[in-house]
Scaffold this motif. Structure first.
Motif, PDB file in Angstrom:
ATOM      1  N   SER A 161       0.456  -1.063  -0.341  1.00 42.98           N
ATOM      2  CA  SER A 161       0.327   0.140  -0.004  1.00 42.98           C
ATOM      3  C   SER A 161       0.804   1.156   0.194  1.00 42.98           C
ATOM      4  O   SER A 161       1.517   0.755   0.364  1.00 42.98           O
ATOM      5  CB  SER A 161      -0.906   0.143   1.636  1.00 42.98           C
ATOM      6  OG  SER A 161      -1.645   1.460   1.573  1.00 42.98           O
ATOM      7  N   GLU A 162       0.505   2.020  -1.044  1.00 42.95           N
ATOM      8  CA  GLU A 162       0.853   3.514  -0.991  1.00 42.95           C
ATOM      9  C   GLU A 162       1.237   3.937   0.713  1.00 42.95           C
ATOM     10  O   GLU A 162       2.401   4.306   1.141  1.00 42.95           O
ATOM     11  CB  GLU A 162       0.593   4.581  -1.793  1.00 42.95           C
ATOM     12  CG  GLU A 162       1.100   6.293  -1.417  1.00 42.95           C
ATOM     13  CD  GLU A 162       0.126   6.477  -2.279  1.00 42.95           C
ATOM     14  OE1 GLU A 162       0.810   7.823  -2.367  1.00 42.95           O
ATOM     15  OE2 GLU A 162      -0.793   6.421  -3.855  1.00 42.95           O
ATOM     16  N   THR A 163       0.661   4.182   1.877  1.00 43.52           N
ATOM     17  CA  THR A 163       1.098   4.164   3.161  1.00 43.52           C
ATOM     18  C   THR A 163       1.662   3.447   3.874  1.00 43.52           C
ATOM     19  O   THR A 163       2.307   3.513   5.038  1.00 43.52           O
ATOM     20  CB  THR A 163       0.008   4.435   4.648  1.00 43.52           C
ATOM     21  OG1 THR A 163      -0.424   2.512   4.047  1.00 43.52           O
ATOM     22  CG2 THR A 163      -1.964   4.775   3.483  1.00 43.52           C
ATOM     23  N   ASP A 164       2.370   2.560   3.386  1.00 39.42           N
ATOM     24  CA  ASP A 164       3.720   1.490   3.820  1.00 39.42           C
ATOM     25  C   ASP A 164       4.959   2.258   3.465  1.00 39.42           C
ATOM     26  O   ASP A 164       5.338   1.663   4.236  1.00 39.42           O
ATOM     27  CB  ASP A 164       3.929   0.319   2.730  1.00 39.42           C
ATOM     28  CG  ASP A 164       2.871  -0.438   2.903  1.00 39.42           C
ATOM     29  OD1 ASP A 164       2.130  -1.228   4.424  1.00 39.42           O
ATOM     30  OD2 ASP A 164       2.299  -1.670   2.197  1.00 39.42           O
TER      31      ASP A 164
ATOM     32  N   LYS B 273       6.750   8.785   4.627  1.00 35.66           N
ATOM     33  CA  LYS B 273       6.541   9.713   3.826  1.00 35.66           C
ATOM     34  C   LYS B 273       7.187  10.596   3.652  1.00 35.66           C
ATOM     35  O   LYS B 273       8.077  11.511   2.940  1.00 35.66           O
ATOM     36  CB  LYS B 273       5.089  10.735   4.208  1.00 35.66           C
ATOM     37  CG  LYS B 273       3.809  10.353   3.890  1.00 35.66           C
ATOM     38  CD  LYS B 273       2.929  10.985   4.323  1.00 35.66           C
ATOM     39  CE  LYS B 273       1.973  10.857   3.250  1.00 35.66           C
ATOM     40  NZ  LYS B 273       1.151  10.896   2.275  1.00 35.66           N
TER      41      LYS B 273
END
Length: 156
Positions: free
Chosen positions: A131-134, A137
């Motif tokens: 997932s992109e959240t993995d 940032k």
């Protein structure tokens, strides 16, 4: 002289070198010379940032995509080694870029993160697409880790 610079850069460079060797400073196209020197510095910085971006992308993939097949991981390891070597050579040839490296790490990481996310979407071989959240940032790597030839991503 400016016209030569616009018409044939290589000939202008050869002529400028000869003028410098002959100490013919009055004939130099100073504005064009300044522009070329500034562009040379920018080019070095762009190359460093590009190598750092790919290095971060593959360190990130090695950190996040732990279940990837060994053939994929091997490719990422090879890329890390290659781009780290490129950065090492750049810093050896232009040591003043080391302070620039620290200032661009976050920006290069963000671009590398985007690459890792996009490439992760094409994962195959039954590999779960992260997932992109993995993907953190902010850069999880320090400059020292990025330059450490034995570092291949965060494990754990």
């Amino acid at each position: 002289m400016s016209k030569l610079y616009d018409r044939d850069l290589n000939l202008w460079i050869e002529q400028t070198i000869q003028q410098l060797k002959n100490k013919d400073f009055q004939s130099l196209d100073i504005d064009a010379l300044i522009e070329e020197l500034e562009d040379l510095g920018k080019s070095e910085k762009r190359a460093l940032e590009s190598n750092l971006m790919i290095l971060c992308a593959h360190l990130l993939k090695l950190t996040i995509q732990k279940d990837a097949p060994e053939t994929m991981k091997r490719s990422w390891y090879n890329s890390v080694i290659e781009h780290r070597k490129r950065i090492e050579k750049q810093l050896k040839n232009t040591p003043s870029l080391k302070s620039y490296l620290a200032s661009i790490l976050e920006s290069a990481y963000n671009d590398g993160r985007d690459i890792a996310i996009q490439e992760g979407k094409f994962a195959s071989f039954g590999v779960e697409t992260p997932s992109e959240t993995d993907y953190p940032k902010t850069c999880p790597f320090t400059v020292e880790e990025v330059l450490d030839q034995d570092f291949f991503g965060k494990q754990g």
